[in-house]
Design an enzyme around this catalytic site. Sequence first.
Site, mmCIF file in Angstrom:
data_model
loop_
_atom_site.group_PDB
_atom_site.id
_atom_site.type_symbol
_atom_site.label_atom_id
_atom_site.label_comp_id
_atom_site.label_asym_id
_atom_site.label_seq_id
_atom_site.Cartn_x
_atom_site.Cartn_y
_atom_site.Cartn_z
ATOM 1 N N GLU A 53 11.996 1.067 -0.212
ATOM 2 C CA GLU A 53 13.316 1.070 -0.846
ATOM 3 C C GLU A 53 13.569 2.306 -1.713
ATOM 4 O O GLU A 53 14.710 2.576 -2.089
ATOM 5 C CB GLU A 53 13.495 -0.196 -1.683
ATOM 6 C CG GLU A 53 13.642 -1.445 -0.823
ATOM 7 C CD GLU A 53 13.840 -2.704 -1.644
ATOM 8 O OE1 GLU A 53 13.500 -2.695 -2.853
ATOM 9 O OE2 GLU A 53 14.343 -3.693 -1.092
ATOM 10 N N GLU A 113 -8.161 -8.566 4.345
ATOM 11 C CA GLU A 113 -8.233 -8.400 2.894
ATOM 12 C C GLU A 113 -9.672 -8.293 2.383
ATOM 13 O O GLU A 113 -9.914 -7.812 1.280
ATOM 14 C CB GLU A 113 -7.516 -9.539 2.183
ATOM 15 C CG GLU A 113 -8.215 -10.887 2.243
ATOM 16 C CD GLU A 113 -7.510 -11.916 1.370
ATOM 17 O OE1 GLU A 113 -8.210 -12.591 0.602
ATOM 18 O OE2 GLU A 113 -6.270 -12.041 1.463
#
Length: 304
Positions: A88, A119
Amino acid sequence: MTDLPLTDDPRATESLAARYPDLDRLSPHALVQVFADDQLQALQAVQAAVPALTAAVEAARGRLEAGGRLVYAGAGTSGRLGMLDATELTPTFSWPPERAVPLLAGGVRAMREAVEGAEDDTAAGAADVRGAGVGPGDVLIAVAASGTTPYVLAAAAEARAAGALTVGLSNNPGTPLLSAVDCPVLLDTGAEVISGSTRLKAGTAQKIALNILSSALMVTLGKVYGHLMVDLRASNAKLEARALRLVQHATGVPEAEAEVALHAAGGRVKTAIVMLRLGVDAAEAELRLARSGGHARTTLGELE
């Protein structure tokens, strides 16, 4: 009622929220109210973290002014939020996409599906940082609700060893991530309504903190004039209308004059404002902005 640990795990995000043992029996209205009320704790956690976020902004500013990058590292929800924040920055502040680098455990595929074991892959965390060429000029933002995610810890350690500034966001106090970074940010949201689901208020607190951190950095880097988003570059009808309003608000000129300036500026709002305020052409406006590091207020001689 006191929240209870699921096991002997000390992490609050892994505790049982004792207030909601019959969550599945609530009416839709009561259920929505519980979730809405619980989200308030996310904002409270961010408010408590203002000093830590301030320190991170102050530490990161110089590296970014010198041309450094923002690099985000995370897994699961935390990694996706990092990728969202990185993405963004370009449409909002015209931040070069190559200077906002998201590293997500499991790669881009993990945006839409769980990548098993990603992870826990410490080698991948370190390798992704090396592959991105992270160095002394960069700022790595490591995000992990648990504060113990191996991929994130390895990424933070590799980045710090390479000389990058490291910022860590965790929702549990006393976790390894907060000890492993230069700028630790604790977002202490406690136990979740749905026990162990850190996409809830832990994720909300992370989203708010990332918004604050990157937005504050963009303001300090001259991406905002007053409270106006002046580094917007119009690229569609909606943004063209928004850009026109911003130029008019900053200069007080009629719509037609603002439109002409914006066209000459190639849709760059900040350039158009400088053109109109100083009575110069687009090339001269760009030159003056470059000399002031892109800060419109400095270019316009409005700083004391």
